[in-house]
Scaffold this motif. Structure first.
Motif, mmCIF file in Angstrom:
data_model
loop_
_atom_site.group_PDB
_atom_site.id
_atom_site.type_symbol
_atom_site.label_atom_id
_atom_site.label_comp_id
_atom_site.label_asym_id
_atom_site.label_seq_id
_atom_site.Cartn_x
_atom_site.Cartn_y
_atom_site.Cartn_z
ATOM 1 N N LEU A 125 0.832 -1.202 0.000
ATOM 2 C CA LEU A 125 0.000 0.000 0.000
ATOM 3 C C LEU A 125 0.865 1.251 0.000
ATOM 4 O O LEU A 125 0.605 2.197 -0.756
ATOM 5 C CB LEU A 125 -0.926 -0.002 1.214
ATOM 6 C CG LEU A 125 -1.815 1.229 1.376
ATOM 7 C CD1 LEU A 125 -2.694 1.426 0.146
ATOM 8 C CD2 LEU A 125 -2.673 1.123 2.633
ATOM 9 N N ALA A 126 1.917 1.280 0.828
ATOM 10 C CA ALA A 126 2.805 2.436 0.867
ATOM 11 C C ALA A 126 3.476 2.656 -0.482
ATOM 12 O O ALA A 126 3.613 3.792 -0.953
ATOM 13 C CB ALA A 126 3.862 2.246 1.959
ATOM 14 N N ASN A 127 3.890 1.562 -1.118
ATOM 15 C CA ASN A 127 4.508 1.667 -2.433
ATOM 16 C C ASN A 127 3.511 2.184 -3.463
ATOM 17 O O ASN A 127 3.862 2.989 -4.337
ATOM 18 C CB ASN A 127 5.058 0.309 -2.856
ATOM 19 C CG ASN A 127 5.703 0.335 -4.219
ATOM 20 O OD1 ASN A 127 5.067 -0.008 -5.210
ATOM 21 N ND2 ASN A 127 6.956 0.756 -4.289
ATOM 22 N N ALA A 128 2.271 1.740 -3.362
ATOM 23 C CA ALA A 128 1.245 2.190 -4.304
ATOM 24 C C ALA A 128 1.031 3.693 -4.204
ATOM 25 O O ALA A 128 0.772 4.361 -5.221
ATOM 26 C CB ALA A 128 -0.071 1.454 -4.031
ATOM 27 N N MET A 129 1.160 4.248 -2.998
ATOM 28 C CA MET A 129 0.916 5.668 -2.796
ATOM 29 C C MET A 129 2.063 6.536 -3.308
ATOM 30 O O MET A 129 1.856 7.686 -3.688
ATOM 31 C CB MET A 129 0.691 5.952 -1.308
ATOM 32 C CG MET A 129 -0.474 5.194 -0.688
ATOM 33 S SD MET A 129 -2.086 5.642 -1.376
ATOM 34 C CE MET A 129 -2.314 7.272 -0.692
ATOM 35 N N ASN A 130 3.293 5.972 -3.331
ATOM 36 C CA ASN A 130 4.448 6.818 -3.626
ATOM 37 C C ASN A 130 5.518 6.186 -4.495
ATOM 38 O O ASN A 130 6.490 6.862 -4.851
ATOM 39 C CB ASN A 130 5.105 7.269 -2.309
ATOM 40 C CG ASN A 130 4.252 8.259 -1.549
ATOM 41 O OD1 ASN A 130 4.087 9.383 -1.972
ATOM 42 N ND2 ASN A 130 3.684 7.818 -0.432
ATOM 43 N N ALA A 138 -2.392 -2.468 -10.358
ATOM 44 C CA ALA A 138 -3.358 -2.805 -9.317
ATOM 45 C C ALA A 138 -2.599 -3.415 -8.149
ATOM 46 O O ALA A 138 -1.504 -3.947 -8.321
ATOM 47 C CB ALA A 138 -4.408 -3.774 -9.847
ATOM 48 N N VAL A 139 -3.201 -3.336 -6.955
ATOM 49 C CA VAL A 139 -2.539 -3.806 -5.736
ATOM 50 C C VAL A 139 -3.537 -4.597 -4.903
ATOM 51 O O VAL A 139 -4.700 -4.193 -4.761
ATOM 52 C CB VAL A 139 -1.987 -2.618 -4.912
ATOM 53 C CG1 VAL A 139 -1.429 -3.089 -3.581
ATOM 54 C CG2 VAL A 139 -0.911 -1.869 -5.698
ATOM 55 N N VAL A 140 -3.065 -5.713 -4.348
ATOM 56 C CA VAL A 140 -3.874 -6.519 -3.425
ATOM 57 C C VAL A 140 -3.165 -6.539 -2.074
ATOM 58 O O VAL A 140 -1.978 -6.869 -1.986
ATOM 59 C CB VAL A 140 -4.057 -7.960 -3.946
ATOM 60 C CG1 VAL A 140 -4.812 -8.806 -2.912
ATOM 61 C CG2 VAL A 140 -4.816 -7.953 -5.266
ATOM 62 N N SER A 167 -4.687 -9.120 4.819
ATOM 63 C CA SER A 167 -4.522 -9.259 6.259
ATOM 64 C C SER A 167 -3.407 -8.360 6.796
ATOM 65 O O SER A 167 -2.484 -8.805 7.465
ATOM 66 C CB SER A 167 -4.213 -10.726 6.613
ATOM 67 O OG SER A 167 -4.291 -10.948 8.001
ATOM 68 N N ALA A 168 -3.517 -7.076 6.495
ATOM 69 C CA ALA A 168 -2.468 -6.132 6.892
ATOM 70 C C ALA A 168 -3.070 -5.011 7.729
ATOM 71 O O ALA A 168 -4.136 -4.484 7.402
ATOM 72 C CB ALA A 168 -1.779 -5.554 5.661
ATOM 73 N N GLY A 169 -2.375 -4.641 8.779
ATOM 74 C CA GLY A 169 -2.790 -3.494 9.577
ATOM 75 C C GLY A 169 -2.276 -2.213 8.950
ATOM 76 O O GLY A 169 -1.582 -1.419 9.592
ATOM 77 N N ALA A 170 -2.614 -2.011 7.678
ATOM 78 C CA ALA A 170 -2.085 -0.871 6.931
ATOM 79 C C ALA A 170 -2.836 0.405 7.302
ATOM 80 O O ALA A 170 -3.987 0.377 7.725
ATOM 81 C CB ALA A 170 -2.204 -1.134 5.427
ATOM 82 N N ARG A 171 -2.153 1.522 7.132
ATOM 83 C CA ARG A 171 -2.784 2.813 7.370
ATOM 84 C C ARG A 171 -2.790 3.619 6.068
ATOM 85 O O ARG A 171 -2.007 3.354 5.160
ATOM 86 C CB ARG A 171 -2.054 3.581 8.461
ATOM 87 C CG ARG A 171 -0.630 3.966 8.128
ATOM 88 C CD ARG A 171 0.009 4.723 9.287
ATOM 89 N NE ARG A 171 1.322 5.245 8.953
ATOM 90 C CZ ARG A 171 2.447 4.568 9.056
ATOM 91 N NH1 ARG A 171 2.410 3.313 9.470
ATOM 92 N NH2 ARG A 171 3.605 5.123 8.749
ATOM 93 N N ALA A 172 -3.682 4.596 6.027
ATOM 94 C CA ALA A 172 -3.808 5.424 4.828
ATOM 95 C C ALA A 172 -2.728 6.498 4.855
ATOM 96 O O ALA A 172 -2.855 7.509 5.537
ATOM 97 C CB ALA A 172 -5.197 6.048 4.777
ATOM 98 N N GLU A 173 -1.662 6.262 4.134
ATOM 99 C CA GLU A 173 -0.566 7.208 4.100
ATOM 100 C C GLU A 173 -0.822 8.286 3.057
ATOM 101 O O GLU A 173 -1.575 8.103 2.119
ATOM 102 C CB GLU A 173 0.738 6.467 3.777
ATOM 103 C CG GLU A 173 1.037 5.366 4.764
ATOM 104 C CD GLU A 173 2.411 4.762 4.535
ATOM 105 O OE1 GLU A 173 3.283 5.463 3.987
ATOM 106 O OE2 GLU A 173 2.594 3.601 4.892
#
Length: 250
Positions: free
Chosen positions: A154-159, A165-167, A170-176
């Motif tokens: 997710l972090a890589n997708a943002m920056n 596309a990204v899947v 089961s991750a405690g990811a945050r909206a960066e």
């Protein structure tokens, strides 16, 4: 060595009997399908360091590629968890690279959050590596991450270097904060206390407020460590999503 057992598994899979042709699209994810393709050792260079990894080549490439990112316990443990399901994706025609992004830092620092920028760079380099593989369209690459790997995806997708596309599983990811993101699929266990479904749904709300295309899917799971049947469900949803999002553009 960190990859010793995984590479033994890879060698065994390469030596196993495989059919020459890929399975029909409707059958390739079936547990009874005959696996096709090969798997081999590979390396990715990032900031002067050699990252070990596995490269899965399909018998009949569909033109799309997937970068698989392991959880916090490292590539060896994760490959053992869902190597069967990865092979099904390969049977469906996907070229897959699974880098040991932990190799981007000193082994003593793998739990140091300050190392994350190096891991993200390693993911970028893995996307570049996959884009250069014969049979892969550089515009049809997806990133899949589980646990810590999901947060990094997710972090890589943002920056980072934009995947199509990204899947995130089961991750405690945050909206960066970042430039934006390609379409995202968030997969969570319906009763998983470590990475609960409601957290994924709340993350989706936040990301949609930034005009990011987000889908949330649940799989049956009551424990943080998924059972084989749950991994089957995860990869069925993964395959369906990437089939849609990584399809050739007209």
């Amino acid at each position: 060595m960190r990859l010793a057992r995984s590479l033994l598994i890879a060698a065994a899979l390469t030596a196993a009997p495989m059919t020459a042709m890929a399975q029909d699209a409707a059958d390739c994810m079936s547990p009874t399908a005959t696996p096709t393709g090969t798997v081999e050792r590979t390396t990715v260079t990032s900031r002067g360091r050699e990252l070990q990894g596995l490269l899965y080549r399909p018998a009949r490439p569909n033109g799309a590629g997937i970068v698989i990112l392991h959880d916090r316990e490292g590539i060896q443990r994760d490959i053992e968890r869902y190597s069967t399901q990865i092979r099904r994706l390969v049977t469906c025609g996907y070229t897959v690279i699974a880098p040991s992004y932990y190799d981007a830092v000193n082994p003593r620092a793998v739990n140091d959050p300050m190392m994350r920028d190096k891991w993200l760079q390693a993911i970028d380099e893995s996307i570049v590596k996959l884009a250069g593989i014969e049979g892969v369209d550089a515009n049809r690459i997806g990133v899949w991450g589980h646990g810590r790997g999901g947060s990094l995806a997710l972090a890589n997708a943002m920056n980072g270097i934009a995947a199509r596309a990204v899947v995130v599983v089961s991750a405690g990811a945050r909206a960066e904060r970042g430039r934006g993101s390609p379409p995202l699929l968030l997969i969570a266990g319906d009763r998983n206390p470590a990475a609960p479904l409601h957290a994924a749904e709340q993350l989706a709300v936040t990301l949609r407020e930034r005009d990011i295309d987000v889908t949330v899917e649940s799989v049956p799971a009551t424990l943080p460590e998924f059972e084989p049947a749950t991994w089957d469900a995860v990869f069925e949803k993964t395959r369906a999503y990437f089939d849609l999002r990584l399809a050739p553009t007209s």
